[in-house]
Design a protein around this motif. Structure first.
Motif, PDB file in Angstrom:
ATOM      1  N   UNK A  31       5.525  13.195   4.277  1.00  0.00           N
ATOM      2  CA  UNK A  31       6.966  13.236   4.546  1.00  0.00           C
ATOM      3  C   UNK A  31       7.284  13.868   5.901  1.00  0.00           C
ATOM      4  N   UNK A  32       6.654  14.989   6.288  1.00  0.00           N
ATOM      5  CA  UNK A  32       6.906  15.523   7.640  1.00  0.00           C
ATOM      6  C   UNK A  32       6.550  14.537   8.753  1.00  0.00           C
ATOM      7  N   UNK A  33       5.508  13.728   8.540  1.00  0.00           N
ATOM      8  CA  UNK A  33       5.147  12.723   9.541  1.00  0.00           C
ATOM      9  C   UNK A  33       6.245  11.681   9.685  1.00  0.00           C
ATOM     10  N   UNK A  34       6.825  11.281   8.555  1.00  0.00           N
ATOM     11  CA  UNK A  34       7.908  10.300   8.605  1.00  0.00           C
ATOM     12  C   UNK A  34       9.131  10.876   9.326  1.00  0.00           C
ATOM     13  N   UNK A  35       9.474  12.091   9.000  1.00  0.00           N
ATOM     14  CA  UNK A  35      10.626  12.736   9.638  1.00  0.00           C
ATOM     15  C   UNK A  35      10.421  12.831  11.137  1.00  0.00           C
ATOM     16  N   UNK A  36       9.223  13.253  11.542  1.00  0.00           N
ATOM     17  CA  UNK A  36       8.921  13.395  12.965  1.00  0.00           C
ATOM     18  C   UNK A  36       8.979  12.040  13.683  1.00  0.00           C
ATOM     19  N   UNK A  37       8.691  10.935  12.977  1.00  0.00           N
ATOM     20  CA  UNK A  37       8.718   9.595  13.575  1.00  0.00           C
ATOM     21  C   UNK A  37      10.123   9.012  13.622  1.00  0.00           C
ATOM     22  N   UNK A  38      11.104   9.734  13.055  1.00  0.00           N
ATOM     23  CA  UNK A  38      12.487   9.276  13.160  1.00  0.00           C
ATOM     24  C   UNK A  38      13.032   8.576  11.933  1.00  0.00           C
ATOM     25  N   UNK A  39      12.319   8.628  10.817  1.00  0.00           N
ATOM     26  CA  UNK A  39      12.807   7.986   9.588  1.00  0.00           C
ATOM     27  C   UNK A  39      13.807   8.903   8.887  1.00  0.00           C
ATOM     28  N   UNK A  40      14.948   8.319   8.504  1.00  0.00           N
ATOM     29  CA  UNK A  40      15.988   9.069   7.810  1.00  0.00           C
ATOM     30  C   UNK A  40      15.623   9.127   6.325  1.00  0.00           C
ATOM     31  N   UNK A  41      15.375  10.329   5.821  1.00  0.00           N
ATOM     32  CA  UNK A  41      14.932  10.474   4.441  1.00  0.00           C
ATOM     33  C   UNK A  41      16.006  10.079   3.440  1.00  0.00           C
ATOM     34  N   UNK A  42      17.271  10.095   3.840  1.00  0.00           N
ATOM     35  CA  UNK A  42      18.358   9.773   2.919  1.00  0.00           C
ATOM     36  C   UNK A  42      18.579   8.270   2.776  1.00  0.00           C
ATOM     37  N   UNK A  43      18.453   7.532   3.872  1.00  0.00           N
ATOM     38  CA  UNK A  43      18.819   6.113   3.846  1.00  0.00           C
ATOM     39  C   UNK A  43      17.646   5.162   4.039  1.00  0.00           C
ATOM     40  N   UNK A  44      16.534   5.645   4.606  1.00  0.00           N
ATOM     41  CA  UNK A  44      15.450   4.726   4.948  1.00  0.00           C
ATOM     42  C   UNK A  44      14.158   4.974   4.172  1.00  0.00           C
ATOM     43  N   UNK A  45      14.085   6.050   3.441  1.00  0.00           N
ATOM     44  CA  UNK A  45      12.851   6.417   2.743  1.00  0.00           C
ATOM     45  C   UNK A  45      13.139   6.621   1.265  1.00  0.00           C
ATOM     46  N   UNK A  46      12.412   5.919   0.417  1.00  0.00           N
ATOM     47  CA  UNK A  46      12.499   6.141  -1.033  1.00  0.00           C
ATOM     48  C   UNK A  46      11.118   6.492  -1.546  1.00  0.00           C
ATOM     49  N   UNK A  47      11.054   7.557  -2.350  1.00  0.00           N
ATOM     50  CA  UNK A  47       9.774   8.017  -2.884  1.00  0.00           C
ATOM     51  C   UNK A  47       9.652   7.700  -4.367  1.00  0.00           C
ATOM     52  N   UNK A  48       8.402   7.512  -4.779  1.00  0.00           N
ATOM     53  CA  UNK A  48       8.065   7.235  -6.180  1.00  0.00           C
ATOM     54  C   UNK A  48       8.972   6.157  -6.760  1.00  0.00           C
ATOM     55  N   UNK A  49       8.902   4.992  -6.166  1.00  0.00           N
ATOM     56  CA  UNK A  49       9.778   3.876  -6.528  1.00  0.00           C
ATOM     57  C   UNK A  49       9.106   3.011  -7.597  1.00  0.00           C
ATOM     58  N   UNK A  50       9.697   2.957  -8.788  1.00  0.00           N
ATOM     59  CA  UNK A  50       9.236   2.026  -9.817  1.00  0.00           C
ATOM     60  C   UNK A  50       9.955   0.701  -9.594  1.00  0.00           C
ATOM     61  N   UNK A  51       9.229  -0.313  -9.148  1.00  0.00           N
ATOM     62  CA  UNK A  51       9.898  -1.575  -8.826  1.00  0.00           C
ATOM     63  C   UNK A  51       9.725  -2.629  -9.920  1.00  0.00           C
ATOM     64  N   UNK A  52       9.003  -2.315 -10.994  1.00  0.00           N
ATOM     65  CA  UNK A  52       9.031  -3.141 -12.196  1.00  0.00           C
ATOM     66  C   UNK A  52       9.378  -2.235 -13.375  1.00  0.00           C
ATOM     67  N   UNK A  53       9.701  -2.843 -14.506  1.00  0.00           N
ATOM     68  CA  UNK A  53      10.065  -2.064 -15.685  1.00  0.00           C
ATOM     69  C   UNK A  53       8.867  -1.729 -16.572  1.00  0.00           C
ATOM     70  N   UNK A  54       7.754  -2.382 -16.353  1.00  0.00           N
ATOM     71  CA  UNK A  54       6.599  -2.209 -17.246  1.00  0.00           C
ATOM     72  C   UNK A  54       6.639  -3.251 -18.346  1.00  0.00           C
ATOM     73  N   UNK A  55       5.537  -3.980 -18.475  1.00  0.00           N
ATOM     74  CA  UNK A  55       5.501  -5.091 -19.423  1.00  0.00           C
ATOM     75  C   UNK A  55       5.743  -4.637 -20.853  1.00  0.00           C
ATOM     76  N   UNK A  56       6.496  -5.447 -21.596  1.00  0.00           N
ATOM     77  CA  UNK A  56       6.739  -5.170 -23.006  1.00  0.00           C
ATOM     78  C   UNK A  56       5.526  -5.629 -23.812  1.00  0.00           C
ATOM     79  N   UNK A  57       4.985  -4.716 -24.593  1.00  0.00           N
ATOM     80  CA  UNK A  57       3.825  -5.018 -25.426  1.00  0.00           C
ATOM     81  C   UNK A  57       4.274  -4.972 -26.879  1.00  0.00           C
ATOM     82  N   UNK A  58       4.101  -6.072 -27.564  1.00  0.00           N
ATOM     83  CA  UNK A  58       4.546  -6.182 -28.948  1.00  0.00           C
ATOM     84  C   UNK A  58       3.406  -5.798 -29.878  1.00  0.00           C
ATOM     85  N   UNK A  59       3.680  -4.840 -30.781  1.00  0.00           N
ATOM     86  CA  UNK A  59       2.715  -4.411 -31.790  1.00  0.00           C
ATOM     87  C   UNK A  59       3.323  -4.673 -33.161  1.00  0.00           C
ATOM     88  N   UNK A  60       3.021  -5.841 -33.719  1.00  0.00           N
ATOM     89  CA  UNK A  60       3.629  -6.179 -34.992  1.00  0.00           C
ATOM     90  C   UNK A  60       5.130  -6.256 -34.819  1.00  0.00           C
TER      91      UNK A  60
END
Length: 812
Positions: A31-60
């Motif tokens: 994160x400090x490297x990103x800040x130093x490179x000019x990335x805005x942590x509020x609008x341009x950086x998202x951390x720990x992004x879950x981009x799927x919901x996780x497959x539904x597994x049917x058990x009976x």
């Protein structure tokens, strides 16, 4: 320099980087490297992004979510333009150890579709640049060499070939109402690829997205950005069914507000910017009734064609004339099922899909509901039926002497007891699940749908007495039935519960709570089959809708095995091909007058400009349209259940035991490997969950092998041919070893009760400390008091672990 500052701080604080967690590496180095490179942590950086919901597994009858795909960082130039993904690892890994995982997340076809990929362990970055055509695709960067947003954006624009004039529309923001709703990752891909395609000069574009994945919402965001950027000032949204237009206007398109207008009268009002219309409202049989010609050919800048696989797909259709009249506009086709035959082609008109998101992807991401198939075969369907000499139907017509088989039933000949058996099978299924689960029964024609309604009413007389609308026929010819379509779709409306239909509900019916799709229709069209399956794929957690069942009586689900079912569309169109006789792909749309009538609402016209034909269901003194036979018995000769395989995305057609053996063999090469991992695992449930994510269906397996066996013995027996022990047998083996004598009286009571819980319910009771809150443990005190009987929590956990080990050491 950021690297020197971090190194100095680490030296001063004597930080041992090897001891830091992955999240520590992120916060102290990445994160400090990103800040130093000019990335805005509020609008341009998202951390720990879950981009799927996780497959539904049917058990009976129970369901659970698999693990979602999660990126450590996603970097955006603006909120709507993702550029890069970063995968972080702790410092015990090398700099590039996360690269393959990050590349999988950035994949063009099945994930985030990002050009820039980074991996880091806190020492440096490994940078993979997909835009590089020659030279080093990957290079290592120090912590203070991370590229700035402008640098990556410049590379991105150069790679895409954007001109300055394209940047305004490409960078236009998504619509947001402040509720936090954002497009899903695949919707972002579809929107951005379409916007970029238009910015690069494309005039015909095709989006292929599985039913239930939000095509209309995706179209709204595309239109919104083009409209706000003044790229497209007037837009026409075309559909061929009133319900599709109304759903769009009242839901996804609502933010357009007063700028939006639905064309309902046969007059053209040029005062609006966003128009929605039925094809039928714009066209007529005579030229002066072609209302679309009241607009100038260049009036619309953009036309979006919903369900473009339907009427307008044909070159010689009256509806295609609308598109040809507004030829100067950009045309975007939306469909889950592009139509590709020798005679009709979406790709020939729109070009190859600019983006595709399949049913398989949607299920694996957890955005769509998985399914299971219950296939029932009847004796007369398999062997056929031949009338004896002089046999007459119930109206006295002598039945033509030949063998009638499944392709004849409900089309040329009706076996009434077959209809009754289908209705009885559906009803028995609902009695085993819920009598209020929404059901769509697809029939061959309107006559069949009405007879099925009657049979279901008789099988569900108690429910019909409670409410007469429990079963309704919803077909294009029946006003009362069509009036109930909105109620069927509405999750909050209990009735109707069962809808019988033919064609009307195959497309665009957003019935989120449908849990059972019944196929008693002989479906030959892959396009129609995909659309019908799509009626069940939506998820609705509020109403406990996570998966659905397909009950198949006419072998329609054999189409699942066709490689075209979830594969890429391929153009096989031949311009000018003779369409007489009717091609097999289109038989279901043209062979029955009922089908033609049902394609359109009352008062609307067919593609050729004519009104729907009358439906003649009466018998005739000559040869009847179909024979009705009421005294021929029909019986079930075979029934099987097939499951969606989360591993391959296909139905499990082999035996469940063979399938399990194959899947377990992919994880554990020998019995020794499996036993070693099982016995050394602190949580056995973790192994069970991992196997479930790979498609092992323990509940279904227990139904075949025996419900008294636990997952360990089911695997040993099915995958490695070992004789299984029941949970009770394993618990008795432990009791014979006098294990409990080393504990005090209360501790012994607890351990014996845990052993009983294991014998009755399984291993999960030994691995969840909350079990101490239920009987019989709650009778002996609070969980804290019970644990104190062992001397403390660590001693309690040690005793339970020893108990688990003895369970599986004993006669493994």
């Amino acid at each position: 320099m950021v690297a020197q500052a971090i190194a100095s701080e680490a030296a001063n604080m004597t930080i041992n980087k090897k001891s830091l967690s992955e999240r520590d590496i992120c916060s102290k180095y990445i994160t400090p490297s990103l800040t130093q490179a000019g990335w805005d942590l509020q609008t341009q950086v998202r951390e720990e992004v879950s981009f799927t919901d996780g497959q539904i597994i049917v058990k009976g009858k129970t369901v659970k979510r698999g693990k979602p795909k999660r990126a450590d960082y996603i970097l955006y130039y603006r909120s709507n333009i993702p550029l890069a993904v970063i995968e972080a690892k702790d410092n015990n890994h090398s700099v590039g150890d996360g690269m393959q995982q990050a590349l999988a997340y950035a994949d063009d076809d099945s994930a985030l579709s990002l050009p820039f990929v980074f991996s880091s362990n806190g020492d440096a970055f490994l940078f993979h640049d997909k835009t590089v055509k020659t030279g080093d695709v990957e290079q290592e960067l120090s912590l203070d060499q991370f590229p700035s947003p402008d640098e990556l954006w410049e590379r991105y624009c150069r790679w895409k070939g954007f001109k300055e004039t394209a940047l305004e529309v490409v960078t236009q923001d998504f619509y947001s109402d402040g509720s936090g709703k954002e497009p899903r990752y695949y919707q972002v891909n579809a929107i951005n690829r379409t916007i970029e395609g238009i910015a690069q000069g494309k005039r015909r574009l095709l989006l292929v997205m599985a039913t239930g994945t939000g095509k209309t919402y995706t179209a709204f965001q595309i239109i919104w950005r083009l409209w706000k950027a003044q790229q497209c000032k007037r837009v026409l949204f075309l559909a061929d069914r009133n319900i599709l237009v109304d759903q769009t206007k009242n839901n996804d398109f609502k933010p357009f507000g007063k700028a939006m207008h639905k064309i309902v009268k046969r007059t053209a009002d040029p005062a609006y910017e966003i128009y929605l219309a039925l094809y039928q409202a714009l066209t007529g049989t005579e030229d002066d009734k072609n209302i679309y010609k009241e607009f100038s050919p260049d009036f619309f800048d953009l036309i979006v064609i919903d369900e473009c696989h339907r009427g307008s797909a044909k070159e010689d259709s009256q509806w295609r004339e609308i598109l040809e009249y507004f030829d100067s506009a950009i045309h975007i086709g939306l469909t889950a099922t592009p139509k590709e035959t020798k005679y009709v082609s979406n790709i020939h008109y729109f070009g190859d899909p600019i983006y595709t998101y399949t049913l398989k992807q949607g299920i694996q991401d957890g955005f769509l509901a998985p399914y299971r198939v219950v296939r029932l075969d009847f004796d007369k369907d398999l062997a056929g039926w031949r009338p004896e000499e002089g046999k007459t139907d119930k109206f006295g017509h002598e039945i033509e002497d030949r063998i009638y088989n499944q392709k004849d039933f409900d089309r040329n000949l009706v076996l009434e007891k077959r209809t009754e058996l289908v209705a009885r099978s559906i009803t028995e299924f609902l009695k085993g699940t819920s009598r209020y689960d929404k059901v769509i029964v697809f029939c061959d024609n309107i006559d069949h749908a009405e007879r099925m309604r009657q049979a279901l009413v008789n099988q569900n007389a108690d429910m019909v007495q409670e409410n007469r609308k429990y079963v309704m026929r919803i077909t294009g010819d029946n006003d009362e039935g069509k009036a109930e379509l909105e109620n069927f779709i509405d999750p909050e409306s209990r009735y109707p519960v069962i809808a019988t239909t033919s064609k009307l509900m195959t497309t665009g019916v957003d019935a989120k709570t449908t849990k059972l799709v019944v196929l008693d229709s002989r479906i030959q069209s892959m396009t129609e089959f995909k659309q019908i399956i799509g009626r069940g794929t939506r998820i609705n957690p509020d109403y406990d809708k996570y998966f659905f069942t397909i009950m198949d009586f006419k072998k329609a689900t054999e189409l699942f095995a066709d490689e075209d079912f979830d594969g890429p569309p391929i153009c096989i169109y031949e311009p000018g091909a003779d369409e007489s006789p009717v091609p097999p792909e289109d038989l279901d749309e043209t062979i029955e007058d009922e089908s033609l009538a049902e394609e359109f609402a009352e008062g609307e016209t067919l593609v050729d400009g004519t009104t729907p034909p009358d439906i003649d269901l009466d018998t005739s003194p000559v040869k009847p349209r179909r024979y009705y036979v009421k005294d021929v018995e029909v019986s079930v000769v075979a029934e099987r259940v097939q499951y969606f395989d989360p591993h391959s995305g296909k139905l499990i057609t082999e035996s469940l035991k063979d399938y399990t053996k194959k899947r377990v063999g992919e994880e554990y090469s020998t019995l020794t490997d499996f036993i070693q991992q099982w016995t050394t695992a602190e949580r056995k449930q973790a192994i069970i969950e991992e196997l479930e994510e790979h498609g092992i269906l323990f509940d279904a397996l227990a139904d075949e092998v025996g419900k008294d066996f636990g997952p360990f013995d089911l695997i040993c027996h099915v995958a490695f041919d070992q004789p299984p022990l029941t949970r009770k047998e394993r618990s008795e083996n432990v009791r014979k070893q006098n294990y409990f004598t080393e504990y005090g009286e209360q501790a012994r009571l607890v351990l014996e009760a845990l052993l009983d819980k294991y014998a009755d319910e399984g291993i999960s009771n030994l691995e969840d400390i909350s079990v101490l809150n239920v009987d019989p443990f709650s009778q002996w005190g609070t969980p804290v008091e019970i644990i104190q009987a062992f001397g403390g929590k660590s001693q309690f956990l040690e005793a339970v672990n020893k108990l688990k080990n003895m369970l599986y050491d004993a006669a493994t």
